[in-house]
Design a protein around this motif. Structure first.
Motif, PDB file in Angstrom:
ATOM      1  N   PHE A  22      -5.461  -4.869  -8.468  1.00  0.00           N
ATOM      2  CA  PHE A  22      -5.951  -4.392  -9.771  1.00  0.00           C
ATOM      3  C   PHE A  22      -6.112  -2.881  -9.733  1.00  0.00           C
ATOM      4  CE2 PHE A  22      -9.783  -3.047 -12.082  1.00  0.00           C
ATOM      5  CZ  PHE A  22      -9.470  -3.422 -13.379  1.00  0.00           C
ATOM      6  N   TRP A  23      -6.545  -2.373  -8.575  1.00  0.00           N
ATOM      7  CA  TRP A  23      -6.691  -0.935  -8.402  1.00  0.00           C
ATOM      8  C   TRP A  23      -5.364  -0.347  -7.913  1.00  0.00           C
ATOM      9  CZ3 TRP A  23     -10.672  -4.111  -6.230  1.00  0.00           C
ATOM     10  CH2 TRP A  23     -11.859  -4.108  -6.957  1.00  0.00           C
ATOM     11  N   GLU A  24      -4.872   0.634  -8.616  1.00  0.00           N
ATOM     12  CA  GLU A  24      -3.538   1.179  -8.316  1.00  0.00           C
ATOM     13  C   GLU A  24      -3.387   1.670  -6.883  1.00  0.00           C
ATOM     14  OE1 GLU A  24      -0.427   4.448 -10.218  1.00  0.00           O
ATOM     15  OE2 GLU A  24      -2.094   3.687 -11.419  1.00  0.00           O
ATOM     16  N   PRO A  25      -4.380   2.381  -6.296  1.00  0.00           N
ATOM     17  CA  PRO A  25      -4.199   2.831  -4.907  1.00  0.00           C
ATOM     18  C   PRO A  25      -3.994   1.682  -3.921  1.00  0.00           C
ATOM     19  CG  PRO A  25      -6.009   4.011  -5.951  1.00  0.00           C
ATOM     20  CD  PRO A  25      -5.628   2.905  -6.883  1.00  0.00           C
ATOM     21  N   MET A  26      -4.564   0.513  -4.252  1.00  0.00           N
ATOM     22  CA  MET A  26      -4.445  -0.634  -3.360  1.00  0.00           C
ATOM     23  C   MET A  26      -3.057  -1.267  -3.404  1.00  0.00           C
ATOM     24  SD  MET A  26      -7.299  -0.559  -1.932  1.00  0.00           S
ATOM     25  CE  MET A  26      -9.008  -0.045  -2.135  1.00  0.00           C
ATOM     26  N   GLN A  27      -2.239  -0.839  -4.355  1.00  0.00           N
ATOM     27  CA  GLN A  27      -0.888  -1.371  -4.466  1.00  0.00           C
ATOM     28  C   GLN A  27       0.053  -0.767  -3.418  1.00  0.00           C
ATOM     29  OE1 GLN A  27       0.352  -0.821  -8.550  1.00  0.00           O
ATOM     30  NE2 GLN A  27      -1.476  -1.847  -9.344  1.00  0.00           N
ATOM     31  N   PHE A  28      -0.509   0.144  -2.613  1.00  0.00           N
ATOM     32  CA  PHE A  28       0.270   0.735  -1.521  1.00  0.00           C
ATOM     33  C   PHE A  28       0.701  -0.353  -0.547  1.00  0.00           C
ATOM     34  CE2 PHE A  28       0.434   2.579   2.771  1.00  0.00           C
ATOM     35  CZ  PHE A  28       1.407   3.558   2.591  1.00  0.00           C
ATOM     36  N   PHE A  29      -0.193  -1.322  -0.329  1.00  0.00           N
ATOM     37  CA  PHE A  29       0.147  -2.477   0.504  1.00  0.00           C
ATOM     38  C   PHE A  29       0.586  -3.632  -0.392  1.00  0.00           C
ATOM     39  CE2 PHE A  29      -3.155  -0.586   3.434  1.00  0.00           C
ATOM     40  CZ  PHE A  29      -2.234  -0.150   4.393  1.00  0.00           C
ATOM     41  N   SER A  30       1.494  -4.427   0.119  1.00  0.00           N
ATOM     42  CA  SER A  30       1.949  -5.604  -0.627  1.00  0.00           C
ATOM     43  C   SER A  30       0.848  -6.671  -0.603  1.00  0.00           C
ATOM     44  CB  SER A  30       3.221  -6.160  -0.010  1.00  0.00           C
ATOM     45  OG  SER A  30       2.935  -6.730   1.265  1.00  0.00           O
ATOM     46  N   PRO A  31       0.852  -7.616  -1.565  1.00  0.00           N
ATOM     47  CA  PRO A  31      -0.131  -8.708  -1.538  1.00  0.00           C
ATOM     48  C   PRO A  31      -0.107  -9.482  -0.223  1.00  0.00           C
ATOM     49  CG  PRO A  31       0.932  -8.643  -3.677  1.00  0.00           C
ATOM     50  CD  PRO A  31       1.650  -7.644  -2.802  1.00  0.00           C
ATOM     51  N   PHE A  32       1.077  -9.652   0.371  1.00  0.00           N
ATOM     52  CA  PHE A  32       1.157 -10.381   1.634  1.00  0.00           C
ATOM     53  C   PHE A  32       0.424  -9.633   2.746  1.00  0.00           C
ATOM     54  CE2 PHE A  32       3.556 -11.389   5.626  1.00  0.00           C
ATOM     55  CZ  PHE A  32       3.030 -12.673   5.779  1.00  0.00           C
ATOM     56  N   THR A  33       0.569  -8.307   2.765  1.00  0.00           N
ATOM     57  CA  THR A  33      -0.144  -7.501   3.761  1.00  0.00           C
ATOM     58  C   THR A  33      -1.651  -7.635   3.573  1.00  0.00           C
ATOM     59  OG1 THR A  33       1.681  -5.905   3.832  1.00  0.00           O
ATOM     60  CG2 THR A  33      -0.439  -5.184   4.718  1.00  0.00           C
ATOM     61  N   TRP A  34      -2.095  -7.612   2.311  1.00  0.00           N
ATOM     62  CA  TRP A  34      -3.515  -7.802   2.038  1.00  0.00           C
ATOM     63  C   TRP A  34      -3.971  -9.190   2.485  1.00  0.00           C
ATOM     64  CZ3 TRP A  34      -6.783  -4.167   1.659  1.00  0.00           C
ATOM     65  CH2 TRP A  34      -6.483  -2.954   1.027  1.00  0.00           C
ATOM     66  N   SER A  35      -3.110 -10.184   2.291  1.00  0.00           N
ATOM     67  CA  SER A  35      -3.450 -11.545   2.735  1.00  0.00           C
ATOM     68  C   SER A  35      -3.728 -11.570   4.229  1.00  0.00           C
ATOM     69  CB  SER A  35      -2.307 -12.519   2.416  1.00  0.00           C
ATOM     70  OG  SER A  35      -2.172 -12.714   1.040  1.00  0.00           O
TER      71      SER A  35
END
Length: 481
Positions: free
Chosen positions: A116-129
């Motif tokens: 939701f936060w644009e800076p956090m889009q640096f990592f892919s959802p899978f990386t965040w997982s």
């Protein structure tokens, strides 16, 4: 010499928050608006009130069992000791499956929420997982008291948010905050207070019933609670009142401020910007309201994932102790005093589901929907075990006050209330299919239950198990592991 005892490091405040962490998630913060839109203000309040009554008696039932028999992996152990080994086997594996799926799905959803936060889009959802999984993994392999502290603070964030929301909303209703006096006019706008007729109400009752899933995890913590005779009754009462007040309080506030006719309540996109909580905070002028609620949703997901991983690992441990899973999983680690092997197996399974979600995401969500309804059978097994425990005490001529350190309130009327509502939850979603003679949908609805019954029958035939003899069952409070 190998240690064989769990660390009893969970305080009563940990126990309460672990249960709240499992029960309050995105449903309250995002989906509440849809409930009000479907049934109207009073329809939604009545539905959650009825489920609240069921929850009260269910939590008392669980509290009685968990206080008498404070064992890790409670549900499988309760059924095995007081009902039938095959029931314990079936319920244990079902709860383990639900736990790992819920934990994995919460991690997957959290990985999308954070973008939701644009800076956090640096990592892919899978990386965040993977990052979120690593965090949950670490929290579960350390000592149980550290796990309890982490869960306490994760859950406390959403508890504080809900309290602040209810307080601010109440002040807005009476015109003390904001530029408008809302009063209760939205309770009677249009077709309100009841909307959608009996079908709308029953639909919301089903949603409300399944939304409290997760509260039962309080029983799983009994085996690692430092004083279950005090912490279990206290946690049972706290969990019931907090969850009931949070849900009903939030719905009452939302219904007064946002009319049920407002299209944003349906939130068909699932956007945090259309969360009822975001809308209310926006109207009172709280900056970055969407970011605040998104943060709470994120911590809710991580808290629920953490709680379900904990309960799944303890269930697996209990299954192994009873010979229903490989015995190598039943060992206690000498350093952490926790079932490390069971935790590692559970974490490994959740990791595999998270990875597979990259290729089979829809299949995993469908599987969760497929087995999620089975949680009501876990509840039913607790009621059954408690009723058999009470019958055993009577048959053996023992004094109930001496046998049970905590007695469920409302017995046996409360247990029949729970059974009646569980039967509605079991059949309510299929009524329309019965009316329409839709055999395919009926089969899809009941297939999980049919498979579960099949597993029970196969286990019973192979192991030739019999119902526990209530006249001879051991009613001492020693651990039967």
């Amino acid at each position: 010499m190998e240690n064989n005892k769990m660390e009893r490091g969970l305080k009563s405040r940990h126990v309460s928050m672990i249960a709240i962490g499992g029960a309050i998630g995105t449903g309250l913060f995002v989906a509440t608006g849809g409930v009000i839109a479907e049934a109207g203000p009073f329809g939604a309040l009545l539905a959650y009130g009825i489920i609240g009554i069921m929850l009260y008696f269910l939590m008392n039932t669980i509290g009685e069992l968990a206080t008498f028999y404070p064992v890790s992996g409670a549900f499988s152990a309760f059924s095995t000791r007081f009902v039938d080994s095959s029931v314990g086997f079936t319920i244990g594996w079902v709860y383990f499956l639900i736990g790992i799926l819920v934990s994995a799905v919460d991690i997957i959803v959290a990985s999308n929420v954070i973008t939701f936060w644009e800076p956090m889009q640096f990592f892919s959802p899978f990386t965040w997982s993977l990052l979120f999984f690593s965090l949950i993994f670490v929290l579960n392999i350390i000592k149980v008291r550290a796990f309890g502290e982490a869960e306490y603070w994760l859950s406390l964030i959403k508890v504080i948010t809900i309290i602040v929301f209810i307080v601010i909303g109440t002040l807005m209703i009476f015109g003390i905050l904001g530029d408008e006096f809302y009063g209760f006019k939205n309770y009677t706008v249009g077709e309100a207070p009841f909307v959608g007729g009996i079908s709308g109400f029953l639909g919301v009752l089903l949603v409300a019933g399944f939304s409290v899933g997760g509260t039962e995890v309080v029983a799983v913590t009994a085996g690692e609670s430092d004083d279950p005779e005090k912490s279990m009754p206290k946690a049972v009462n706290q969990v019931f009142w907090r969850i009931l007040i949070f849900y009903i309080g939030a719905i009452a506030v939302i219904s007064a401020i946002i009319p049920y006719t407002d299209p944003t309540l349906l939130n068909e996109t699932g956007s945090v910007n259309q969360s009822p909580f975001t809308i209310v905070f926006d109207r009172v002028g709280i900056a970055f309201a969407a970011s605040v609620i998104n943060t709470v949703i994120l911590t809710s997901l991580l808290s629920a994932s953490n709680s379900m991983l904990y309960s799944a690992s303890r269930t697996l441990f209990a299954l192994a102790r009873k010979g229903h899973a490989p015995t190598s999983i039943s060992k206690i680690n000498n350093k952490t005093y926790s079932p490390l092997a069971a935790i590692l197996v559970t974490c490994g399974t959740i990791f595999l589901i998270v990875v597979l979600s990259q290729f089979l995401e829809n299949a995993i969500f469908i599987l969760l929907e497929f087995v999620g309804s089975l949680i009501i059978l876990v509840w039913l097994s607790n009621v059954w075990a408690q009723m058999r425990l009470r019958k055993a005490i009577k048959l053996q001529g023992l004094d109930i006050d001496e046998v049970l350190p905590f007695k469920a309130k409302g017995f046996p009327v409360g247990q029949y209330v729970v059974i009646a509502i569980i039967l509605f939850l079991l059949t309510g979603g299929s009524i329309q299919y019965i009316i329409d003679f839709n055999g395919a949908e009926l089969l899809r609805h009941y297939l999980p239950f049919i498979i579960l019954i099949g597993i029970f029958i196969v286990h019973k035939l192979i192991n030739k198990t019999v119902m526990v003899d209530l006249k001879t069952v051991d009613l001492s409070r020693k651990m039967m592991d």
